[in-house]
Design a protein around this motif. Sequence first.
Motif, PDB file in Angstrom:
ATOM      1  N   LEU A 121      45.320  -7.096  -4.424  1.00 10.08           N
ATOM      2  CA  LEU A 121      44.272  -7.013  -3.404  1.00 10.08           C
ATOM      3  C   LEU A 121      43.323  -8.204  -3.503  1.00 10.08           C
ATOM      4  CD1 LEU A 121      42.938  -5.507  -1.084  1.00 10.08           C
ATOM      5  CD2 LEU A 121      41.645  -4.178  -2.784  1.00 10.08           C
ATOM      6  N   ARG A 122      42.949  -8.609  -4.728  1.00  7.08           N
ATOM      7  CA  ARG A 122      42.092  -9.792  -4.904  1.00  7.08           C
ATOM      8  C   ARG A 122      42.789 -11.042  -4.384  1.00  7.08           C
ATOM      9  NH1 ARG A 122      40.565  -7.294  -9.835  1.00  7.08           N
ATOM     10  NH2 ARG A 122      42.070  -8.533 -11.007  1.00  7.08           N
ATOM     11  N   ARG A 129      47.882   0.562 -10.914  1.00  9.74           N
ATOM     12  CA  ARG A 129      46.529   0.399 -10.373  1.00  9.74           C
ATOM     13  C   ARG A 129      46.005  -1.009 -10.627  1.00  9.74           C
ATOM     14  NH1 ARG A 129      42.707   3.105  -8.159  1.00  9.74           N
ATOM     15  NH2 ARG A 129      40.519   2.930  -8.682  1.00  9.74           N
ATOM     16  N   GLU A 130      46.162  -1.518 -11.833  1.00 10.09           N
ATOM     17  CA  GLU A 130      45.705  -2.879 -12.165  1.00 10.09           C
ATOM     18  C   GLU A 130      46.444  -3.910 -11.316  1.00 10.09           C
ATOM     19  OE1 GLU A 130      45.754  -4.040 -16.301  1.00 10.09           O
ATOM     20  OE2 GLU A 130      44.982  -2.070 -16.887  1.00 10.09           O
ATOM     21  N   THR A 150      47.836  -3.466  -8.444  1.00  6.19           N
ATOM     22  CA  THR A 150      47.389  -3.338  -7.054  1.00  6.19           C
ATOM     23  C   THR A 150      46.039  -4.017  -6.861  1.00  6.19           C
ATOM     24  OG1 THR A 150      48.585  -1.246  -6.864  1.00  6.19           O
ATOM     25  CG2 THR A 150      46.921  -1.698  -5.188  1.00  6.19           C
ATOM     26  N   GLN A 151      45.135  -3.868  -7.840  1.00  7.80           N
ATOM     27  CA  GLN A 151      43.829  -4.517  -7.745  1.00  7.80           C
ATOM     28  C   GLN A 151      43.959  -6.041  -7.772  1.00  7.80           C
ATOM     29  OE1 GLN A 151      41.789  -2.602 -11.003  1.00  7.80           O
ATOM     30  NE2 GLN A 151      40.888  -1.032  -9.668  1.00  7.80           N
TER      31      GLN A 151
END
Length: 191
Positions: free
Chosen positions: A118-119, A111-112, A114-115
């Motif tokens: 995405l940024r 999750r981290e 992926t975040q």
Amino acid sequence: MSDTTRTEPTLEPFPEGPSPEEKEAAQAANDADALNQAQAELAALQAKNAELGEQLLRAQAEMQNTRRRAEDEISKARKFAVEGFAESMLAVVDSLEAGLAHKDATAEQIREGTQVTLRQLKSALERNKVIEINPAAGDKFDPHQHQAISVVPLPPESTQDANTVVNVLQKGYLITDRVLRPALVTVAAPK
């Protein structure tokens, strides 16, 4: 009294005009001068004509060279237009590959990652002037940037105005000032 002698005026013969031979010679001299002057003017005009012809050829050659250079630059611009965008996307690809290579990652780490990715992706899009269209609920519906998927009635207690965005189903994007994809929205129906 004084002795003065009086002399009688003598008549000199009136000079006759130039003879016909003299007139002819003078006319021939005048004609020769005019001919020489006309030949000099003709030579000057021919030289000027040749100079202007050469200038015209040079100008045409320069115009053709300029046109060819412009066409080459346009061709290169089309060919490499996405080069900057592609370069900024490489960091996103690297992050995704690094995330996939990490076999023992926990759900939280995925999750981290992926975040962060995405940024990076959003940053790359913004650097390339791709701007997100994400209207808030209550924003006025703009047909130039939004596409209404449906018109929904609002509950009686709602204070939201008619013809405003109720919900965003899919964000839209601008590239510079041009709509790349409109935001898909639901719109409030008139009361």
